[in-house]
Scaffold this motif. Structure first.
Motif, short mmCIF file in Angstrom:
data_model
loop_
_atom_site.label_atom_id
_atom_site.label_comp_id
_atom_site.label_asym_id
_atom_site.label_seq_id
_atom_site.Cartn_x
_atom_site.Cartn_y
_atom_site.Cartn_z
N SER A 35 0.86 -1.18 0.00
CA SER A 35 0.00 0.00 0.00
C SER A 35 0.90 1.23 0.00
O SER A 35 2.12 1.13 0.08
CB SER A 35 -0.92 0.01 1.23
OG SER A 35 -0.16 0.11 2.42
N SER A 36 0.26 2.38 -0.07
CA SER A 36 0.99 3.65 -0.04
C SER A 36 0.03 4.75 0.39
O SER A 36 -1.13 4.75 -0.03
CB SER A 36 1.56 3.98 -1.43
OG SER A 36 2.12 5.27 -1.43
N PRO A 37 0.49 5.68 1.23
CA PRO A 37 -0.37 6.81 1.57
C PRO A 37 -0.73 7.66 0.35
O PRO A 37 -1.77 8.30 0.33
CB PRO A 37 0.48 7.61 2.57
CG PRO A 37 1.48 6.64 3.09
CD PRO A 37 1.77 5.71 1.96
N ASP A 38 0.15 7.66 -0.65
CA ASP A 38 -0.09 8.42 -1.88
C ASP A 38 0.42 7.58 -3.06
O ASP A 38 1.56 7.74 -3.50
CB ASP A 38 0.63 9.76 -1.84
CG ASP A 38 0.28 10.67 -3.02
OD1 ASP A 38 -0.31 10.17 -4.01
OD2 ASP A 38 0.60 11.87 -2.97
N PRO A 39 -0.40 6.66 -3.56
CA PRO A 39 0.06 5.77 -4.63
C PRO A 39 0.57 6.51 -5.87
O PRO A 39 1.52 6.07 -6.51
CB PRO A 39 -1.17 4.93 -4.96
CG PRO A 39 -2.01 4.98 -3.73
CD PRO A 39 -1.77 6.33 -3.14
N ALA A 40 -0.05 7.65 -6.20
CA ALA A 40 0.39 8.38 -7.39
C ALA A 40 1.82 8.89 -7.22
O ALA A 40 2.64 8.81 -8.15
CB ALA A 40 -0.55 9.54 -7.67
N ALA A 41 2.15 9.42 -6.04
CA ALA A 41 3.51 9.89 -5.81
C ALA A 41 4.51 8.75 -5.88
O ALA A 41 5.60 8.87 -6.44
CB ALA A 41 3.59 10.59 -4.46
N THR A 42 4.14 7.61 -5.30
CA THR A 42 5.01 6.43 -5.34
C THR A 42 5.22 5.96 -6.76
O THR A 42 6.36 5.69 -7.18
CB THR A 42 4.40 5.31 -4.48
OG1 THR A 42 4.30 5.75 -3.12
CG2 THR A 42 5.24 4.05 -4.55
N LEU A 43 4.15 5.85 -7.52
CA LEU A 43 4.27 5.36 -8.90
C LEU A 43 5.00 6.36 -9.79
O LEU A 43 5.65 5.95 -10.76
CB LEU A 43 2.88 5.07 -9.46
CG LEU A 43 2.13 3.92 -8.79
CD1 LEU A 43 0.74 3.79 -9.37
CD2 LEU A 43 2.89 2.61 -8.94
N THR A 44 4.92 7.65 -9.47
CA THR A 44 5.64 8.64 -10.26
C THR A 44 7.15 8.40 -10.19
O THR A 44 7.86 8.56 -11.19
CB THR A 44 5.31 10.06 -9.79
OG1 THR A 44 3.91 10.30 -9.96
CG2 THR A 44 6.10 11.11 -10.58
N VAL A 45 7.64 8.00 -9.02
CA VAL A 45 9.07 7.70 -8.88
C VAL A 45 9.49 6.59 -9.83
O VAL A 45 10.52 6.68 -10.51
CB VAL A 45 9.40 7.32 -7.42
CG1 VAL A 45 10.85 6.86 -7.31
CG2 VAL A 45 9.13 8.48 -6.48
N PHE A 46 8.68 5.54 -9.89
CA PHE A 46 8.99 4.42 -10.78
C PHE A 46 8.82 4.80 -12.24
O PHE A 46 9.66 4.48 -13.09
CB PHE A 46 8.11 3.21 -10.45
CG PHE A 46 8.42 2.56 -9.14
CD1 PHE A 46 9.55 1.78 -8.98
CD2 PHE A 46 7.57 2.72 -8.06
CE1 PHE A 46 9.84 1.18 -7.77
CE2 PHE A 46 7.85 2.12 -6.84
CZ PHE A 46 8.99 1.35 -6.69
#
Length: 420
Positions: A97-108
Motif C-alpha cells: 500500500s501507499s499513503p499516496d500511490p500516485a507519488a510512489t508510482l511517479t518515482v517508478f
C-alpha cells in the motif's frame, strides 16, 4: 440531475489472479529473481520501501513517497511471475500500500527505462504477455471492450467526476497556478469550448462527435446552434446522455446513435473526438482517420483530443499486454503524436495544423478525481463494488496521474484540416 435510472452496478465477484498467489518451482525461482531486482532498483530511488521487519530501502527521506510492503513474499511471487501485471495485482490483493500511490508510482514511472538491467530489457519480448485476440478492436470485439469499462455503472462515475460528467482531461486557466486549479467543472467546459472553437462549431454547423461520453460536448455544441450527431458503443452512457439532452430541451438538435464509428455515413462540417482514439487500436488507426476524411465536408475541420506517449516508448510497448489492459481498458492503445500525423498523411488528405499539449492539466484532473473517489469510498461500496475493485480503481487513477506527472504520458488537442 439524478442518474439513478439506467444504472446497474456490475462489480466483479471473482478475481482468480488476485485471490491466489503463484506457487510452485517456477514461482519460487521467479520470486527470488524479482526480489533481487526489486531491491537493487529501489536502493537508488528517492523513495522509502518499508518491510514488515523494519527494513527500509531507498534514498528517500522522511517526506519521500512510501511503498509499504505487508506481504513481501506474496509481492515478489506475483512480481516474478506476472511482471508489472503482478505488481498491480499485488496492490489489488493488499500485498502493498501507499499513503499516496500516485507519488510512489511517479518515482517508478520517471525511471521506467532504467529499472530493469539492459540485458533483461533486451529479452522483453520473450516474457511479456501478448494481447488476447478477443480484445482486438474489430467491430465484433469493440462493443464488449467498451462495455467492460464504460458500462460498469453510471453511479460509479458520478461519484468522482464533476457535475458535467466529463471523463477526460480538463483545461485549467492559464492565469492561475496549478495549486489553485480547483473548479473542475469550469475547466472541463473550457476544454470543450476550446475544441468547439478550433473545430469552428457555431450556428448551423453539422457536427459529428465520435465517442459521446455522457453528453456534455453535444450539449454545449447544440447550445451554440449546431446540429449534432454523436456515436457511441456504451449503452449506459447513451441512455444518460439522452436524458441530459432532453432535460436541456435540445433533443431536436442532437442525435445519439449506438453505432461503431466505422459505420457512420453522411457529411459533416466538423468532426470531434475526445479521448476515444485510445480505444481504436493500432491496427485500426488507418480506418479511424479514413472515416473522418470520408465524412468531412470540403473545408471542414477535425479536432481530436488524444492521450499520447513518446514515439520511442510507444514503439517499445505497442504489443505489450499490461495491467491496464487486463483490468481497466481492454484493447486500449496509446499512440504518439508522430504516429497520428503519419497515419493521417499516409492514408488521408488530412494534415495536422495545430497541437496543444495538456499533460500537466490531466495530472491535476486525475488528482481531483482521486480525491473525490477516496472521499466517497463508502458510497462506492454501497453500489456493490468489493474491496479488490476499489483498490484496483484507486491504482488505476494513481497510475494514470503518475504517467502524466513524469511525462511518460501526455494529452494533446490536435486540429486537422485537408491539405490546401
Amino acid at each position: 440531475m439524478s442518474i439513478q435510472s439506467h444504472v446497474t452496478a456490475r462489480p466483479s465477484t471473482s478475481w482468480p489472479d488476485v485471490e491466489h498467489v503463484p506457487t510452485g518451482t517456477r514461482a519460487t525461482i521467479a520470486a527470488a529473481l524479482a526480489d533481487r531486482l526489486f531491491r537493487r532498483a529501489v536502493r537508488t530511488l528517492p523513495i522509502r520501501v518499508e518491510y514488515p521487519d523494519g527494513t527500509v530501502l531507498g534514498r528517500g527521506g522522511a517526506d519521500a513517497p512510501r511503498l509499504i510492503l505487508h506481504r513481501p513474499a506474496d509481492f515478489t511471487a506475483r512480481l516474478g511471475v506476472g511482471g508489472l501485471i503482478g505488481f498491480g495485482e499485488s496492490y489489488m490483493a493488499g500485498d502493498w500500500s501507499s499513503p499516496d500511490p500516485a507519488a510512489t508510482l511517479t518515482v517508478f514511472a520517471a525511471r521506467i527505462d532504467r529499472l530493469v538491467p539492459a540485458p533483461l530489457r533486451a529479452l522483453r519480448r520473450l516474457y511479456v504477455s501478448k494481447h488476447p485476440a478477443t480484445e482486438h478492436n474489430s467491430e465484433s470485439n469493440s462493443r464488449s471492450n467498451i462495455a467492460r469499462h464504460y458500462d460498469l455503472s453510471n453511479n460509479l462515475f458520478e461519484l468522482f467526476l464533476d457535475e458535467t460528467l466529463t471523463y477526460s482531461s480538463a483545461l485549467f486557466p492559464a492565469t492561475a497556478p496549478p495549486p489553485r486549479w480547483a473548479d473542475l467543472a469550469a475547466a472541463q467546459q473550457a476544454k470543450i469550448d476550446r475544441i468547439l472553437d478550433r473545430a469552428g462549431v457555431g450556428p448551423g454547423t453539422r457536427l459529428l462527435e465520435i465517442g459521446t461520453g455522457w453528453g456534455e460536448l453535444a450539449l454545449r455544441a447544440a447550445a451554440r446552434g449546431a446540429s449534432v450527431r454523436s456515436v457511441t458503443l456504451s449503452t449506459e452512457q447513451r441512455a444518460l446522455a439522452l436524458d441530459r439532452i432532453a432535460a436541456a430541451g435540445l433533443s431536436e438538435r442532437v442525435t445519439i446513435d449506438l453505432l461503431d464509428y466505422r459505420r457512420v455515413t453522411g457529411e459533416f462540417d466538423a468532426v470531434v473526438s475526445v479521448e476515444m482514439i485510445e480505444a481504436v487500436g493500432y491496427e485500426y488507426l488507418d480506418t479511424f482517420f479514413e472515416t473522418i476524411d470520408r465524412v468531412l465536408a470540403p473545408g471542414g475541420r477535425a479536432v481530436i483530443q488524444a492521450i499520447t506517449m513518446p514515439h520511442h516508448r510507444m514503439r517499445a510497448t505497442r504489443d505489450t499486454y499490461t495491467w491496464v489492459h487486463k483490468y481497466i481498458f481492454p484493447g486500449g492503445f496509446l499512440p504518439s503524436t508522430r504516429l497520428l500525423a503519419d497515419v493521417a498523411a499516409r492514408r488521408t488528405e488530412l494534415v495536422v495544423r495545430e497541437q496543444l499539449s495538456m499533460g500537466e492539466h490531466y495530472a491535476h484532473t486525475l488528482r481531483l478525481w482521486q480525491q473525490r473517489f477516496n472521499a466517497r469510498a463508502d458510497r462506492v461500496a454501497e453500489l456493490g463494488f468489493d474491496p479488490i475493485f476499489r483498490r484496483m480503481w484507486r491504482l488505476y487513477l494513481a497510475h494514470a496521474e503518475a504517467g502524466f506527472r513524469c511525462g511518460y504520458l501526455d494529452v494533446h488537442q490536435i486540429l486537422l484540416t485537408r491539405a490546401a
